[in-house]
Design a protein around this motif. Structure first.
Motif, PDB file in Angstrom:
ATOM      1  N   UNK A 254      10.058   3.447 -24.191  1.00 14.01           N
ATOM      2  CA  UNK A 254       9.370   2.559 -23.251  1.00 14.01           C
ATOM      3  C   UNK A 254       9.110   3.263 -21.924  1.00 14.01           C
ATOM      4  N   UNK A 255      10.097   4.009 -21.440  1.00  8.52           N
ATOM      5  CA  UNK A 255       9.935   4.744 -20.190  1.00  8.52           C
ATOM      6  C   UNK A 255       8.855   5.816 -20.327  1.00  8.52           C
ATOM      7  N   UNK A 256       8.848   6.512 -21.456  1.00  6.76           N
ATOM      8  CA  UNK A 256       7.830   7.536 -21.690  1.00  6.76           C
ATOM      9  C   UNK A 256       6.432   6.952 -21.707  1.00  6.76           C
ATOM     10  N   UNK A 257       6.273   5.786 -22.328  1.00 11.58           N
ATOM     11  CA  UNK A 257       4.968   5.118 -22.379  1.00 11.58           C
ATOM     12  C   UNK A 257       4.525   4.708 -20.979  1.00 11.58           C
ATOM     13  N   UNK A 258       5.452   4.153 -20.189  1.00 13.43           N
ATOM     14  CA  UNK A 258       5.118   3.749 -18.818  1.00 13.43           C
ATOM     15  C   UNK A 258       4.725   4.961 -17.975  1.00 13.43           C
ATOM     16  N   UNK A 259       5.430   6.067 -18.167  1.00 14.46           N
ATOM     17  CA  UNK A 259       5.099   7.286 -17.433  1.00 14.46           C
ATOM     18  C   UNK A 259       3.727   7.822 -17.838  1.00 14.46           C
ATOM     19  N   UNK A 260       3.390   7.736 -19.127  1.00 11.03           N
ATOM     20  CA  UNK A 260       2.076   8.187 -19.580  1.00 11.03           C
ATOM     21  C   UNK A 260       0.971   7.293 -19.031  1.00 11.03           C
ATOM     22  N   UNK A 261       1.204   5.986 -18.991  1.00  9.33           N
ATOM     23  CA  UNK A 261       0.215   5.082 -18.410  1.00  9.33           C
ATOM     24  C   UNK A 261       0.003   5.405 -16.931  1.00  9.33           C
ATOM     25  N   UNK A 262       1.114   5.652 -16.218  1.00 12.92           N
ATOM     26  CA  UNK A 262       1.009   6.037 -14.810  1.00 12.92           C
ATOM     27  C   UNK A 262       0.253   7.356 -14.665  1.00 12.92           C
ATOM     28  N   UNK A 263       0.491   8.284 -15.586  1.00 15.11           N
ATOM     29  CA  UNK A 263      -0.207   9.577 -15.568  1.00 15.11           C
ATOM     30  C   UNK A 263      -1.706   9.389 -15.682  1.00 15.11           C
TER      31      UNK A 263
ATOM     32  N   UNK B 220       7.032  12.336 -18.738  1.00 17.44           N
ATOM     33  CA  UNK B 220       6.734  11.524 -19.921  1.00 17.44           C
ATOM     34  C   UNK B 220       7.124  12.264 -21.195  1.00 17.44           C
ATOM     35  N   UNK B 221       6.764  13.555 -21.282  1.00 14.49           N
ATOM     36  CA  UNK B 221       7.107  14.350 -22.458  1.00 14.49           C
ATOM     37  C   UNK B 221       8.588  14.713 -22.486  1.00 14.49           C
ATOM     38  N   UNK B 222       9.232  14.624 -21.327  1.00 15.69           N
ATOM     39  CA  UNK B 222      10.652  14.967 -21.245  1.00 15.69           C
ATOM     40  C   UNK B 222      11.529  13.843 -21.800  1.00 15.69           C
TER      41      UNK B 222
END
Length: 301
Positions: free
Chosen positions: A7-16, A230-232
């Motif tokens: 979920x955190x990775x998805x949110x970070x990708x959306x922010x990206x 996000x990838x991390x």
């Protein structure tokens, strides 16, 4: 990988994607007033400072990041990416954000199509079908043969091809070099190249546009930082489909800020491209899972 990390990775990708869309909007504004080479040069100065900072804080420090077994490949990657950035900004000027991003969204399909000749990977018939559907979408957007075909329509397609090749060469470089090394060479090579070319096109900027230039540099740095994070925290296959949201965000900026128009053929073509791209990513994920299962089965006693 936990559900929380996903979920955190998805949110970070959306922010990206949101940050990069803002970056594209600012690039479109500045490129309509100033030389593209100068804009990209200043942007890459900050990008180079960012990658050097990241390198100094990573394991082994700056010396480890600089060390590479394939300097010519790394240099070519950096030149390829900075050239793609210039070409894509040119597309923003002539076509706008909506149509440029609608075409550029086909780059995952180009990665799949070129992965065979570049990396020697096998592409199954289902993914070839998806690639074909995606390129039908590109043709729907470009509409060759309809009225007078503008050669400018091919600019974002060229940018997508270059970005796809850059992505594949990044995978190829990863066989011998670390991600930190590739990231360092990408920023520094692009900065040197743009300084050698862009400094000749320096022109004075107004005070407000220097403000926009500062925001452009900040979005570039923050966007790459968010992408790294996000990838991390999550697998690439989990977050990558959400990269398509950049089309939505950039399209909204084009529509509401630059008053671009959204035509039916662009909507239909983009829908085909995105659908085919998501299917291609899903098939790649399935193939990796099968490969992992086979490796586990082989090592079992």
């Amino acid at each position: 990988m936990s559900e929380q990390n996903a979920r955190l990775g998805i949110l970070l990708m959306i922010a990206t994607t949101l940050v990069f869309s803002v970056q594209d909007g600012i690039s479109r504004h500045l490129a309509s007033e100033y030389n593209i080479g100068m804009i990209v040069m200043i942007r890459y100065w900050f990008f180079a400072a960012f990658v050097i900072t990241i390198a100094t804080r990573s394991s082994g420090g700056l010396r480890a990041a600089i060390r590479t077994k394939q300097p010519w490949l790394q240099t070519f990657r950096g030149l390829l990416l900075v050239s793609e950035v210039c070409i894509m900004i040119l597309a923003f000027v002539y076509l706008g954000l909506v149509e440029s991003h609608a075409v550029f969204t086909c780059y995952p399909l180009l990665i799949a199509a070129l992965s065979g000749p570049v990396l020697g990977e096998k592409v199954g018939w289902r993914r070839w079908m998806a690639i074909g559907v995606g390129f039908i979408g590109v043709l729907i957007i470009l509409r060759p043969g309809y009225a007078v075909f503008s050669p400018y329509a091919a600019i974002p397609l060229l940018a997508a091809t270059m970005f796809a090749l850059y992505g594949l060469l990044t995978r190829y470089a990863a066989r011998l070099d670390t991600a930190a090394t590739s990231f360092f060479w990408t920023g520094v090579t692009g900065s040197v190249a743009m300084t050698l070319g862009g400094i000749w096109f320096w022109e004075p900027m107004t005070g407000p546009d220097w403000g926009w230039m500062a925001v452009l540099c900040l979005t570039g740095v923050s966007g790459h930082w968010l992408l790294i994070k996000a990838y991390d925290v999550a697998e690439a296959s989990t977050v990558q489909p959400f990269a398509f949201l950049q089309l939505v965000f950039a399209g909204a900026i084009g529509l509401f800020i630059f008053h671009e128009t959204l035509e039916l053929h662009v909507i239909l073509g983009a829908a085909l491209i995105v659908s085919a791209g998501i299917f291609t990513l899903w098939r790649e994920q399935q193939a990796k899972r099968r490969e992992t299962r086979h490796k586990i089965a082989r090592v079992r006693p």
